[in-house]
Design a protein around this motif. Structure first.
Motif, short mmCIF file in Angstrom:
data_model
loop_
_atom_site.label_atom_id
_atom_site.label_comp_id
_atom_site.label_asym_id
_atom_site.label_seq_id
_atom_site.Cartn_x
_atom_site.Cartn_y
_atom_site.Cartn_z
N THR A 1 0.49 9.06 -6.01
CA THR A 1 0.40 10.46 -5.60
C THR A 1 1.49 11.31 -6.25
O THR A 1 1.24 12.46 -6.65
CB THR A 1 0.46 10.61 -4.08
N ASN A 2 2.68 10.77 -6.36
CA ASN A 2 3.74 11.56 -6.98
C ASN A 2 3.58 11.66 -8.49
O ASN A 2 3.96 12.66 -9.09
CB ASN A 2 5.11 10.98 -6.59
N PHE A 3 2.98 10.66 -9.09
CA PHE A 3 2.61 10.80 -10.49
C PHE A 3 1.57 11.92 -10.62
O PHE A 3 1.63 12.73 -11.56
CB PHE A 3 2.03 9.50 -11.03
N GLY A 4 0.65 12.00 -9.65
CA GLY A 4 -0.33 13.08 -9.65
C GLY A 4 0.31 14.45 -9.52
O GLY A 4 -0.09 15.40 -10.19
N VAL A 5 1.32 14.57 -8.64
CA VAL A 5 2.03 15.84 -8.48
C VAL A 5 2.67 16.25 -9.81
O VAL A 5 2.60 17.41 -10.22
CB VAL A 5 3.10 15.72 -7.38
N TRP A 6 3.27 15.27 -10.48
CA TRP A 6 3.95 15.56 -11.75
C TRP A 6 2.95 15.92 -12.85
O TRP A 6 3.12 16.92 -13.55
CB TRP A 6 4.79 14.35 -12.16
N VAL B 1 12.24 10.97 -6.95
CA VAL B 1 13.45 11.02 -6.13
C VAL B 1 13.25 11.99 -4.96
O VAL B 1 13.59 11.68 -3.80
CB VAL B 1 14.66 11.45 -6.98
N ASN B 2 12.68 13.16 -5.23
CA ASN B 2 12.49 14.15 -4.18
C ASN B 2 11.49 13.68 -3.12
O ASN B 2 11.51 14.16 -1.98
CB ASN B 2 12.01 15.47 -4.78
N ALA B 3 10.62 12.75 -3.50
CA ALA B 3 9.60 12.27 -2.57
C ALA B 3 10.06 11.09 -1.73
O ALA B 3 9.31 10.62 -0.87
CB ALA B 3 8.34 11.88 -3.35
N LEU B 4 11.29 10.62 -1.93
CA LEU B 4 11.76 9.46 -1.18
C LEU B 4 11.74 9.66 0.34
O LEU B 4 11.37 8.73 1.07
CB LEU B 4 13.17 9.06 -1.65
N PRO B 5 12.12 10.84 0.86
CA PRO B 5 12.00 11.01 2.33
C PRO B 5 10.56 10.88 2.83
O PRO B 5 10.33 10.33 3.91
CB PRO B 5 12.54 12.42 2.56
N PHE B 6 9.60 11.35 2.05
CA PHE B 6 8.19 11.21 2.43
C PHE B 6 7.80 9.73 2.40
O PHE B 6 7.08 9.25 3.29
CB PHE B 6 7.30 12.00 1.47
N PHE B 7 8.26 9.02 1.38
CA PHE B 7 7.97 7.59 1.28
C PHE B 7 8.56 6.84 2.46
O PHE B 7 7.90 5.97 3.05
CB PHE B 7 8.54 7.06 -0.03
N THR C 1 8.45 15.80 -18.55
CA THR C 1 9.36 14.91 -19.26
C THR C 1 9.64 13.72 -18.36
O THR C 1 9.40 13.77 -17.15
CB THR C 1 10.69 15.62 -19.58
N PRO C 2 10.18 12.60 -18.91
CA PRO C 2 10.55 11.48 -18.05
C PRO C 2 11.53 11.89 -16.96
O PRO C 2 11.45 11.40 -15.83
CB PRO C 2 11.16 10.48 -19.04
N ALA C 3 12.45 12.80 -17.28
CA ALA C 3 13.41 13.25 -16.27
C ALA C 3 12.70 14.01 -15.16
O ALA C 3 13.06 13.89 -13.98
CB ALA C 3 14.47 14.15 -16.92
N GLY C 4 11.68 14.80 -15.52
CA GLY C 4 10.92 15.53 -14.51
C GLY C 4 10.16 14.59 -13.60
O GLY C 4 10.09 14.80 -12.38
N LEU C 5 9.57 13.54 -14.18
CA LEU C 5 8.86 12.55 -13.38
C LEU C 5 9.82 11.82 -12.45
O LEU C 5 9.51 11.61 -11.27
CB LEU C 5 8.15 11.56 -14.30
N TRP C 6 10.97 11.46 -12.97
CA TRP C 6 11.97 10.78 -12.15
C TRP C 6 12.40 11.65 -10.97
O TRP C 6 12.50 11.18 -9.84
CB TRP C 6 13.18 10.41 -13.01
N ALA D 1 0.83 -1.20 0.00
CA ALA D 1 0.00 0.00 0.00
C ALA D 1 0.87 1.26 0.00
O ALA D 1 0.53 2.25 -0.65
CB ALA D 1 -0.92 -0.01 1.21
N SER D 2 1.99 1.21 0.71
CA SER D 2 2.90 2.37 0.74
C SER D 2 3.49 2.64 -0.63
O SER D 2 3.57 3.79 -1.07
CB SER D 2 4.03 2.11 1.76
N VAL D 3 3.92 1.59 -1.31
CA VAL D 3 4.48 1.75 -2.65
C VAL D 3 3.41 2.28 -3.61
O VAL D 3 3.67 3.18 -4.42
CB VAL D 3 5.05 0.41 -3.16
N LEU D 4 2.20 1.73 -3.50
CA LEU D 4 1.10 2.17 -4.36
C LEU D 4 0.81 3.66 -4.15
O LEU D 4 0.64 4.41 -5.12
CB LEU D 4 -0.15 1.34 -4.05
N PHE D 5 0.76 4.08 -2.90
CA PHE D 5 0.50 5.49 -2.59
C PHE D 5 1.62 6.37 -3.13
O PHE D 5 1.37 7.43 -3.72
CB PHE D 5 0.36 5.67 -1.09
N TYR D 6 2.85 5.95 -2.92
CA TYR D 6 4.02 6.72 -3.40
C TYR D 6 3.98 6.89 -4.91
O TYR D 6 4.17 8.00 -5.43
CB TYR D 6 5.29 5.98 -2.96
#
Length: 214
Positions: free
Chosen positions: A143-148, A168-174, A159-164, A135-140
């Motif tokens: 939601t971050n795809f939604g932010v992008w 990456v920036n959301a890893l501490p939240f994850f 761009t793919p780089a922007g999504l990546w 569930a944590s991976v699914l949420f990560y």
């Protein structure tokens, strides 16, 4: 009707669950209370544990244990809406509650409740842990795809780089999200929060029948 053997169902302990729901609201409001009193809680400038909360575990628990599936969604979402209203009031901007990726965030929490359904009627603790991690991976991811995808492309280019970079920036939240699951799931699925009741001929649909604490 299925002829499967009797299996134990989990019955939430109302008092303990209410306490955790209050805690979930308090944890969501805490950083905005701190900001209201002038403390800096900007993610890039502080070590505040953004993403750490009892709320995701409560969503999973509701899917696994609430006899009526409607309450499995209604109770967590009541907590979410109440805390969002509180955040808007504390920040002085009730428009904060309406943001571009809001529907994706809400849908992601609903998916966590759905993951909880696979834990009915009762599953070994390793399955609860696996469901929490999944569930944590699914949420990560969602939601971050939604932010992008809902952003204007300034912070994260379309761009793919922007999504990546968004992921990456959301890893501490994850990380904090997973820690929250690891802390609160053992509590929620412990004898402190649940008791067992016997179900005759479990077929999955009997979970729609409301239960009351003894």
């Amino acid at each position: 009707m299925s002829t499967s053997p009797r299996q134990p169902l989990l019955r939430p302990q109302a008092g303990f669950l209410i306490a955790l729901l209050v805690l979930a609201v308090a944890v969501r409001l805490l950083p905005y209370v701190l900001a209201h009193f002038g403390m800096n809680i900007t993610p890039d400038e502080t070590n505040y544990p953004w993403g750490f909360s009892a709320f995701p575990a409560i969503c999973l628990f509701g899917g696994a244990c609430f006899a009526d599936r409607r309450w499995a969604f209604a109770i967590p979402f009541a907590v979410l809406i109440v805390s969002d209203v509180g955040i808007g009031a504390l920040s002085g901007n009730l428009h904060w509650m309406i943001y571009p990726s809001q529907l994706i965030v809400y849908a992601s929490y609903a998916m966590i409740v759905g993951v909880g359904f696979v834990l009915r009627p009762g599953r070994p603790f390793w399955a609860v842990g696996a469901a929490g991690l999944g569930a944590s991976v699914l949420f990560y991811l969602t939601t971050n795809f939604g932010v992008w995808v809902c952003g204007d492309g300034t912070l994260y280019p379309k761009t793919p780089a922007g999504l990546w970079q968004c992921y990456v920036n959301a890893l501490p939240f994850f990380r904090n999200f997973v820690i929250g699951m690891a802390v609160f799931l053992p509590i929620l699925f412990s004898p402190l929060a649940v008791s067992e009741r016997e179900s005759a001929d479990w077929d999955g649909d009997e979970a729609l029948v409301p239960v009351r604490n003894a």
